[in-house]
Design an enzyme around this catalytic site. Structure first.
Site, PDB file in Angstrom:
ATOM      1  CG  ASP A 134      -1.649  -1.308   1.506  1.00  0.00           C
ATOM      2  OD1 ASP A 134      -2.262  -1.576   0.320  1.00  0.00           O
ATOM      3  OD2 ASP A 134      -1.687  -1.888   2.734  1.00  0.00           O
ATOM      4  CD  GLU A 190      -8.322  -2.773  -1.085  1.00  0.00           C
ATOM      5  OE1 GLU A 190      -9.163  -3.155  -0.086  1.00  0.00           O
ATOM      6  OE2 GLU A 190      -8.369  -3.189  -2.178  1.00  0.00           O
TER       7      GLU A 190
END
Length: 359
Positions: free
Chosen positions: A49, A260
Site C-alpha cells: 500500500d 478501495e
C-alpha cells in the site's frame, strides 16, 4: 538505516523466518527476475500500500508493514494484522532506499485496537501529518492522524480519530492551500455498513449492505481538511464515478467499480481519480473537472499483479510521473507483500498508458 546488498546478506542469515524470502511459489531468483516487470524497493521487511510524496527534494514512501500472524484468514481481512509503520525515502528513482525505522506503533495510538492499514501523508508549514486507518475499541475502522516535525517521523498520534471519518484508506490531495482527504473501502473496509454516513446496526459481514448488482456502486468520499490538518472542514461528500454514458458505475460492474484505495492527482487541467477494483484486481482510473467529481471512467492504470490485493499511489518527481504499487514477488502469498515503482505515462489524449506488472 540504509539498506545495502552486503547488509541484506547478513540479515537473511541471522534473522528469524519472518523476514522476506522468495518462496517456491514465487520461483527461484533468476526466473522471478525475468517474470516481474519491476523489482521490489524493499526486501528486508514486507511492505504494501505505498503512498508516495516528494518532500524536501526526495521521494518519501509511506507503506503499510505486513507481518506474519497467527490470525485466521477471513473475508474481512483480519489476517492483515499490521502493527506499525516504517517510512522510506530515496533521492532518485532507482537509487538507494533508506528505511527510517518505526514511525508509529499501534500501542501509541490511544483509540486504536488493531490493524494499522494503508496510510498517507501530507506536509503543511513545516509540519508532517500521517493519516492512517485502524480499528477502534469496538472493532470499527476510523481514520486517525499523527504529527511530526520530520517527514520520516517519528509521529505522535492525536488522542481521538478524526471526527466524521469512517472506513479506511485515507489519501490526501493538495491543491495550493487546500488539502482534501479521500477515504473508503468495501468488504473489510466496512464502507458497506454505512448509510447516510451513519453506521447501520446489525451489519457485520463483508457483503452486508452491498448494493444489488444493478444499483449504484458504493463510492469513495472526499472532504476538505481544516487549517489544523487534524479535522474536517466540511461533511464528507460522495465522489461519483460514471460510465461513458453519464450513469453511475453499478455494483455489479466489478471490473470498473470502486472497491478501495482511492488516490487523486492532477495532470494539466484535469483531475484523475484512481482506485482498486478489488476482486477483479485492476487499478482503474476516471477523469473529472473538480476534486469533488463527478469522474468518468477511462480504463486501467495497472493490470492485475501477483497476489490478490492491489493498492497504489501516483507522484511526480523532476518532471516524470511514477506509479507505486505492491505485489507478492518476495513471498508468493497475499498477506506478505512488497512495494514497487514504475514510470507512468500520460498520453497526448489525456489517458494513461496501462502498465503491465509482469512480463
Amino acid at each position: 538505516m540504509k539498506i545495502s546488498i552486503p547488509f541484506l546478506g547478513v540479515l537473511f542469515l541471522v534473522t528469524a523466518c519472518s523476514q522476506p524470502q522468495k518462496s517456491s511459489e514465487a520461483g527461484d531468483a533468476e526466473s522471478a527476475q525475468s517474470k516481474f516487470a519491476h523489482s521490489p524497493l524493499v526486501e528486508h521487511i514486507y511492505t504494501a500500500d505505498p503512498s508516495a510524496h516528494v518532500f524536501e527534494g526526495k521521494i518519501y514512501i509511506y507503506p503499510s508493514h505486513d507481518i506474519e500472524t497467527e490470525v485466521e484468514e477471513d473475508d474481512m481481512g483480519s489476517h492483515f494484522d499490521m502493527k506499525d509503520y516504517h517510512v522510506f525515502s530515496m533521492e532518485q528513482p532507482g537509487g538507494e532506499v533508506t528505511d527510517h525505522g518505526v514511525a508509529l506503533k499501534l500501542e501509541d495510538v490511544p483509540w486504536a485496537s488493531r490493524q494499522l492499514w494503508a496510510p498517507d501523508a501530507a506536509e503543511k508549514d513545516g509540519k508532517y501529518y500521517l493519516y492512517f486507518p485502524a480499528k477502534d475499541k469496538e472493532d470499527i475502522f476510523k481514520i486517525g492522524v499523527a504529527i511530526s516535525d520530520r517527514p520520516e517521523g517519528p509521529f505522535t498520534a492525536e488522542p481521538e480519530p478524526i471526527a466524521g471519518t469512517f472506513s479506511m484508506d485515507p489519501a490526501v490531495y493538495q491543491e495550493g492551500e487546500d488539502y482534501f482527504l479521500l477515504f473508503g473501502g468495501i468488504w473489510g473496509g466496512q464502507l458497506q455498513w454505512y448509510e447516510d454516513q451513519k453506521l447501520v446496526e446489525g451489519r457485520k459481514g463483508p457483503t452486508d449492505g452491498i448494493p444489488a448488482d444493478e444499483e449504484k456502486a458504493l463510492m469513495p468520499y472526499i472532504a476538505k481538511l481544516d487549517g489544523s490538518m487534524t479535522e474536517l472542514a466540511e461533511q464528507p461528500k460522495e465522489i461519483l464515478i460514471l460510465d461513458d454514458e453519464g450513469n453511475p458505475i453499478t455494483a455489479g460492474d466489478n471490473a470498473k467499480r470502486f472497491f478501495e484505495a482511492a488516490w487523486m492527482h492532477k495532470y494539466g487541467d484535469k483531475y484523475y481519480l484512481s482506485y482498486s477494483t478489488g476482486d477483479t484486481h485492476f487499478i482503474a482510473y476516471a477523469i473529472g473537472d473538480s476534486p469533488y467529481g463527478p469522474f468518468t471512467y477511462q480504463g486501467n492504470v495497472l493490470e492485475p499483479v501477483e497476489g490478490w490485493t492491489n493498492h497504489h499511489s501516483i507522484a511526480e518527481f523532476e518532471g516524470k510521473w511514477y506509479l507505486f504499487y505492491h505485489d507478492t514477488e518476495l513471498s508468493g502469498v497475499t498477506p506478505l507483500r512488497n512495494i514497487k515503482m514504475a514510470e507512468l505515462t500520460h498520453l497526448p489524449d489525456g489517458k494513461i498508458q496501462t502498465i503491465q506488472p509482469v512480463n
